[in-house]
Scaffold this active site. Structure first.
Site, short mmCIF file in Angstrom:
data_model
loop_
_atom_site.label_atom_id
_atom_site.label_comp_id
_atom_site.label_asym_id
_atom_site.label_seq_id
_atom_site.Cartn_x
_atom_site.Cartn_y
_atom_site.Cartn_z
N ALA A 184 0.85 -1.21 0.00
CA ALA A 184 0.00 0.00 0.00
C ALA A 184 0.87 1.25 0.00
O ALA A 184 2.10 1.14 -0.10
CB ALA A 184 -0.90 -0.02 1.22
N ASN A 185 0.27 2.40 0.09
CA ASN A 185 1.04 3.65 0.25
C ASN A 185 0.33 4.57 1.23
O ASN A 185 -0.73 4.23 1.74
CB ASN A 185 1.28 4.32 -1.11
CG ASN A 185 -0.02 4.69 -1.78
OD1 ASN A 185 -0.77 5.50 -1.27
ND2 ASN A 185 -0.29 4.08 -2.93
N ARG A 186 0.91 5.73 1.48
CA ARG A 186 0.42 6.58 2.57
C ARG A 186 -0.72 7.52 2.17
O ARG A 186 -1.11 8.38 2.95
CB ARG A 186 1.57 7.45 3.11
CG ARG A 186 2.65 6.67 3.77
CD ARG A 186 3.70 7.63 4.32
NE ARG A 186 4.91 6.91 4.69
CZ ARG A 186 5.05 6.25 5.84
NH1 ARG A 186 4.06 6.23 6.71
NH2 ARG A 186 6.16 5.61 6.10
#
Ligand code: C5P
Length: 436
Positions: A242-244
């Protein structure tokens, strides 16, 4: 009606079940005449306050979001519990409430409204407004606001006819404040007859509709497809990459475009924030699901692709949870490139007339953004610096540059909601000038 009033005032026992039933029947957002409109309702302390419960219901039935503020005196006539249940929102009562100030604050209460309605507008509230007094939450919000204002006066006929109230009324009208009512009739508390009876809820609703109609909806009839949030790329049934991205900026843009009347089709990756008001949202997880959903929404007048789509996904996604076994090496993740959704839209046969992409960079911001214009077939790239120092990812502020083929516009640091409003206005202006 009197029985209704007494019931709502709590004199006939527990009104909670009735209120809950009434609230359940009110749709939170609809396709009504006030769909997506935000109304800050200031309830003053008069017997007519009970009519506000019906007013809230009528406004919400038409799709409006109603955020209530009660004066101290209003709490003597209706309870925050009753008002909050019908509004389906938090009720604001205190100027110096630590929680409220932290949460929303009086400036934001006004900023987040399209219209402020004061009902009942008591003689006291009218006097405060006419003289710019600000000594409680209601009067402070009113003084700190530049939004259109509608007041529904309600008071005893002697108070309404008093020279002071006449002066205040003239001042308020000169200030551009719109009045609805009062009507003439019997007063609920004294039996006296004369002018001062608050306008009926449906009359107030009609005045609200008329006032908001003057608020232009320049994107009415335009369809805009959007992406927002991160994507999750599965490794196995329980793990993912995932990412932020929080989705805050994309969701705020979707809300701002809907506010201007656009039909917004938002494809959102997994986020923890609520769906934006007035926007239809499709929730997806992976880049491929996001691409498929976006394709379904073409053709459209514009595309605004804000999602932080993972560039890669695992090539060897496991159907079973990967097990750690003694003596075995850590699994090697093979990566393959994900489809580029923005580029797909930008080079599509069904390309919208305006295609906007984002570029979150930690270095060489402008060079990278310019390259993306051509590579992705975009008209504008909104470039933001997401290096750790800026705290953009997940935060509430953003400093962006709009990179187009004719140059770069640098916007100062502002809230994500402000970026959204300004970008929506720019998109609206661009869509008025292109043939669609
Ligand atoms: O190449 P980069 O990821 O920096 O490009 C960012 C822009 O491209 C954003 O508008 C993002 O939504 C979009 N994008 C996309 N699909 C991808 C990668 C990025 O739509 N696979």
């Amino acid at each position: 009606m009197e029985e209704e009033a007494r019931l709502l005032l709590g004199e006939l026992g527990e009104p909670i079940d009735e209120l809950k039933a009434a609230a359940v029947n009110v749709p939170s957002a609809g396709s009504g005449s006030l769909s997506g409109r935000r109304i800050l309702l200031i309830i003053g302390g008069g017997i007519a306050a009970y009519k506000c419960l019906d007013l809230i219901r009528r406004l919400r039935e038409r799709g409006a979001r109603v955020r209530p503020v009660l004066t101290k005196a209003a709490e003597e006539f209706v309870t925050p519990l009753a008002v909050g249940a019908l509004a389906g929102d938090k009720v604001f009562t205190e100027l110096f409430s630590r929680e409220d100030e932290h949460d929303v604050g009086h400036i934001r209460l006004s900023r987040e409204a399209d219209l402020i309605v004061v009902a009942p507008a008591t003689a006291d509230l009218m006097a405060k407004m006419a003289n710019g007094l600000a000594n409680d939450l209601a009067s402070t919000v009113l003084l700190a606001s530049d939004k259109p204002l509608l007041i529904a006066p309600a008071m005893n006929p002697k108070m309404w006819n008093h020279a002071a109230t006449r002066r205040n009324r003239a001042t308020l009208e000169k200030d551009g404040i719109r009045l609805v009512g009062p009507g003439t009739g019997e007063m609920a508390e004294s039996g006296e007859s004369g002018p001062g009876r608050m306008a009926e809820p449906l009359e107030i609703v009609a005045a609200v509709e008329e006032l908001l109609d003057r608020n232009p909806k320049p994107l009415a009839g335009k369809t805009i497809v959007m992406t927002s949030g991160p994507t999750h790329e599965p490794i196995d049934p329980v793990r993912y990459i995932a990412n932020r991205s929080s989705g805050k900026q994309g969701h705020a843009i979707a809300a701002a475009l809907a506010q201007l009347g656009a039909t917004v089709r938002l494809v959102s990756g997994p986020v923890t924030i609520p769906d934006p008001e007035g926007v239809s949202v499709v929730h997806v997880e992976s880049a491929r699901e996001m691409r498929d959903a976006v394709e379904q929404f073409l053709p459209a007048d514009a595309a605004v692709m804000v999602a932080a789509v993972a560039d890669w996904r695992t090539a060897n996604e496991s159907g079973e949870k990967l097990k750690k076994r003694p003596g075995e090496k850590a699994p090697a993740l093979q990566m393959v490139e994900n489809p580029d959704i923005l580029a797909g839209v930008g080079h599509s046969k069904l390309r919208p007339s305006l295609v906007v992409g984002f570029a979150a960079e930690t270095q060489d911001l402008l060079t990278n953004a310019r390259e993306k214009l051509d590579k992705k077939g975009a008209d504008w790239i909104v470039a933001n610096d997401v290096s750790h120092a800026t705290g953009v990812m997940g935060g509430d502020r953003n400093a962006v540059r709009i990179v187009t083929r004719s140059g770069v516009e640098e916007w100062p640091d502002m809230t994500k909601a402000e970026v959204a409003e300004r970008l929506a206005a720019k998109i609206s202006a661009a869509l008025q000038t292109v043939e669609v």
